[in-house]
Design a protein around this motif. Structure first.
Motif, PDB file in Angstrom:
ATOM      1  N   LYS A 273       1.085  -1.122   0.668  1.00 22.10           N
ATOM      2  CA  LYS A 273       0.430   0.420   0.027  1.00 22.10           C
ATOM      3  C   LYS A 273       0.927   1.158  -0.197  1.00 22.10           C
ATOM      4  CE  LYS A 273      -4.127   2.039   2.033  1.00 22.10           C
ATOM      5  NZ  LYS A 273      -5.042   0.979   3.184  1.00 22.10           N
ATOM      6  N   ALA A 274       0.158   2.474  -0.336  1.00 22.03           N
ATOM      7  CA  ALA A 274       0.944   3.612  -0.385  1.00 22.03           C
ATOM      8  C   ALA A 274       0.169   4.779  -0.579  1.00 22.03           C
ATOM      9  CB  ALA A 274       1.847   3.511  -2.350  1.00 22.03           C
ATOM     10  N   PRO A 275       0.823   5.508  -0.290  1.00 23.38           N
ATOM     11  CA  PRO A 275      -0.355   7.379  -0.157  1.00 23.38           C
ATOM     12  C   PRO A 275      -0.122   7.245  -1.414  1.00 23.38           C
ATOM     13  CG  PRO A 275       1.801   7.249   1.421  1.00 23.38           C
ATOM     14  CD  PRO A 275       2.115   5.969   0.209  1.00 23.38           C
ATOM     15  N   ILE A 276       0.723   7.353  -2.687  1.00 21.34           N
ATOM     16  CA  ILE A 276       0.405   8.169  -3.413  1.00 21.34           C
ATOM     17  C   ILE A 276       1.150   6.747  -4.808  1.00 21.34           C
ATOM     18  CG2 ILE A 276       2.445   9.638  -3.903  1.00 21.34           C
ATOM     19  CD1 ILE A 276       0.109  11.531  -5.532  1.00 21.34           C
ATOM     20  N   PHE A 277       0.605   6.374  -5.931  1.00 20.72           N
ATOM     21  CA  PHE A 277       1.191   6.373  -7.485  1.00 20.72           C
ATOM     22  C   PHE A 277       0.956   7.522  -8.327  1.00 20.72           C
ATOM     23  CE2 PHE A 277       0.328   1.881  -4.601  1.00 20.72           C
ATOM     24  CZ  PHE A 277       1.291   1.560  -5.006  1.00 20.72           C
ATOM     25  N   THR A 278       1.990   7.397  -8.729  1.00 21.00           N
ATOM     26  CA  THR A 278       2.091   8.142  -9.422  1.00 21.00           C
ATOM     27  C   THR A 278       2.868   8.245 -11.228  1.00 21.00           C
ATOM     28  OG1 THR A 278       2.524  10.499 -10.217  1.00 21.00           O
ATOM     29  CG2 THR A 278       3.901   9.803  -8.408  1.00 21.00           C
ATOM     30  N   PRO A 279       2.283   8.415 -12.309  1.00 19.20           N
ATOM     31  CA  PRO A 279       3.641   8.192 -13.665  1.00 19.20           C
ATOM     32  C   PRO A 279       4.546   8.906 -13.840  1.00 19.20           C
ATOM     33  CG  PRO A 279       1.062   8.554 -14.137  1.00 19.20           C
ATOM     34  CD  PRO A 279       0.723   9.351 -12.745  1.00 19.20           C
ATOM     35  N   GLY A 280       4.848   9.881 -12.480  1.00 22.05           N
ATOM     36  CA  GLY A 280       5.698  10.953 -12.406  1.00 22.05           C
ATOM     37  C   GLY A 280       6.787   9.738 -11.754  1.00 22.05           C
ATOM     38  N   GLU A 281       6.491   8.867 -11.328  1.00 22.44           N
ATOM     39  CA  GLU A 281       7.630   8.215 -10.588  1.00 22.44           C
ATOM     40  C   GLU A 281       7.749   6.927 -10.616  1.00 22.44           C
ATOM     41  OE1 GLU A 281       8.256   9.743  -6.348  1.00 22.44           O
ATOM     42  OE2 GLU A 281       7.868  11.442  -6.629  1.00 22.44           O
ATOM     43  N   MET A 282       8.493   5.476 -10.723  1.00 24.97           N
ATOM     44  CA  MET A 282       8.822   4.723 -11.136  1.00 24.97           C
ATOM     45  C   MET A 282       8.456   3.891  -9.446  1.00 24.97           C
ATOM     46  SD  MET A 282       9.931   2.616 -13.552  1.00 24.97           S
ATOM     47  CE  MET A 282      11.387   2.923 -14.371  1.00 24.97           C
ATOM     48  N   ALA A 283       7.494   2.624  -9.551  1.00 24.68           N
ATOM     49  CA  ALA A 283       6.906   1.868  -9.111  1.00 24.68           C
ATOM     50  C   ALA A 283       7.890   0.954  -9.050  1.00 24.68           C
ATOM     51  CB  ALA A 283       5.314   1.802  -8.326  1.00 24.68           C
TER      52      ALA A 283
END
Length: 424
Positions: free
Chosen positions: A390-400
């Motif tokens: 789980k994460a507070p935010i997933f965003t296209p600008g940052e590789m997961a």
């Protein structure tokens, strides 16, 4: 290295590119016992794009300290020298063949044909140009990709202009907004067609917000004015289909437009070798050893998929170097592979395949397809859940990144799917 009467140079491992990926891969191969090793680089010096990235923020993960780009690169250059790795600069690779024959040319050595047991592709990426955007307007001077402007300012001492608009919010564009401001230019706006930035959040804060540079999300440039030199651009808000909305136009009088609209892996050589490419990453399709569809040809760094952090490029490239060394010694056999698929909310997972019967830790890297808040990344093998985060935010600008533990990898018996679930 051996040079037969035929004029063909034979090496165990050949690396194409001496940027951060190529250097790390070569260091790993040498440390793994490969003596016959050659790195080819088209620029005059090794180090790649890091040479012009004079800002700090590099090395926090790998070295646990903040370095500038040239400082980060120099550490690997120094290590390569310690290991007596041969780096042949000013050399253009003309072709890479599926049978591991590489043809290159340089002023010093002329035309060379090299045969390698294993090849590591580490050519990096290039910027998407204006022609790919279809932006209407004149073909005037004053329009640069952000990376070209960075090279002018940081390496050559030229200022591209004084009044600047930046199209796209990629990391290089954000960093150049700050750089141009520090050099005395006025950055009027950063304009992004998507409803979110494509850069790291820390760069939005440190490069735009700290300097009161406005970020226009869901906006794009719809017209470019100027005959000899750029005199202005027209910006408009876009709808959910990314079409300009009439009546929302904003006029900016400027002499410079910087483009930060995406990076494209440099895969012309890969295609020539018959390497299968992913339509999602524009890089090679690889297995967990970073081996492409052509046995013995490996890919790493930004030629494989565009990374946010050079630390991740280095870690990935160390793996490629070790794998190429193992292949050159005949230690990597052909194996059945399991497919890694993108589920909902996920785009461009690497690696795309995992070899069956191995028990090593594997990092699955991907970009979210949109912004997801308070969501969970779930990895499944068939219907069976094998990892979640789980994460507070997933965003296209940052590789997961999702890490599969060795015992999980060893038990894989069907296709693996990575998804983002829930969230706001």
């Amino acid at each position: 290295m051996s040079n037969e009467m035929s004029g063909v140079l034979h090496v165990d491992v050949l690396v194409v590119g001496a940027g951060p990926a190529g250097l790390a891969a070569a260091i790993a191969a040498r440390e793994d016992g490969i003596d016959s090793l050659l790195v080819l680089e088209r620029e005059h010096n090794p180090g790649g794009i890091l040479r012009q990235c004079i800002h700090n923020g590099f090395g926090l993960h790998r070295f646990k300290e903040e370095l500038t780009g040239p400082e980060y690169a120099q550490r690997d250059i120094d290590r390569a020298r310690e290991l007596k790795i041969e780096i042949q600069c000013d050399t253009t690779v003309l072709s890479v063949e599926a049978d591991h024959t590489v043809t290159c040319v340089s002023a010093e050595h002329g035309l060379q044909v090299i045969k390698a047991k294993a090849i590591i592709l580490a050519m990096g990426c290039r910027e998407r140009p204006r022609g790919a955007l279809g932006t209407p307007g004149t073909r005037c001077a004053g329009i640069y990709s952000a990376g070209t402007a960075q090279k002018f300012v940081n390496l050559e001492g030229y200022m591209p202009g004084k009044r600047v608009v930046i199209l796209g919010s990629g990391d290089i564009g954000l960093i150049m907004a700050r750089r141009m401001t520090l050099q005395g230019a006025k950055v009027l706006a950063c304009v992004e067609i998507m409803p979110y930035s494509s850069g790291l959040n820390r760069n939005i804060v440190q490069c735009l917000e700290d300097y009161d540079i406005p970020l226009y999300l869901s906006h794009t440039v719809i017209d470019i004015q100027g005959r000899e030199r750029l005199s202005g651009v027209t910006v408009a808000k876009v709808d959910e289909n990314r079409r300009p909305i009439p009546g929302t136009e904003i006029q900016f009088d400027c002499d410079t437009l910087l483009l930060s609209v995406g990076l494209i892996p440099e895969n012309e050589l890969s295609q020539g070798a018959g390497v299968s490419l992913s339509p999602l990453t524009s890089g090679a399709v690889v297995d967990d050893a970073l081996q492409t569809s052509v046995p013995g040809i490996f890919a790493c760094g930004n030629v494989l998929h565009v990374h946010d952090l050079v630390d991740h490029v280095s870690n990935e490239s160390f793996k490629a170097g070790h794998a190429a060394a193992a292949y050159a010694r005949g230690e990597i056999a052909e194996a059945q592979t399991i497919e890694v698929r993108d589920g909902s909310g996920v785009r461009g997972t690497v690696p795309q395949r995992i070899r069956q019967g191995i028990d090593t830790e594997i990092d699955l890297m991907f970009r979210p397809s949109a912004v997801f808040r308070k969501a969970t990344c779930v990895v499944r093998c068939g219907e069976r859940e094998i990892a979640r985060r789980k994460a507070p935010i997933f965003t296209p600008g940052e590789m997961a990144v999702m890490t599969l533990k060795p015992e999980v990898v060893a038990a894989l018996d069907g296709p693996v799917t990575v998804s983002i679930e829930g969230g706001e």
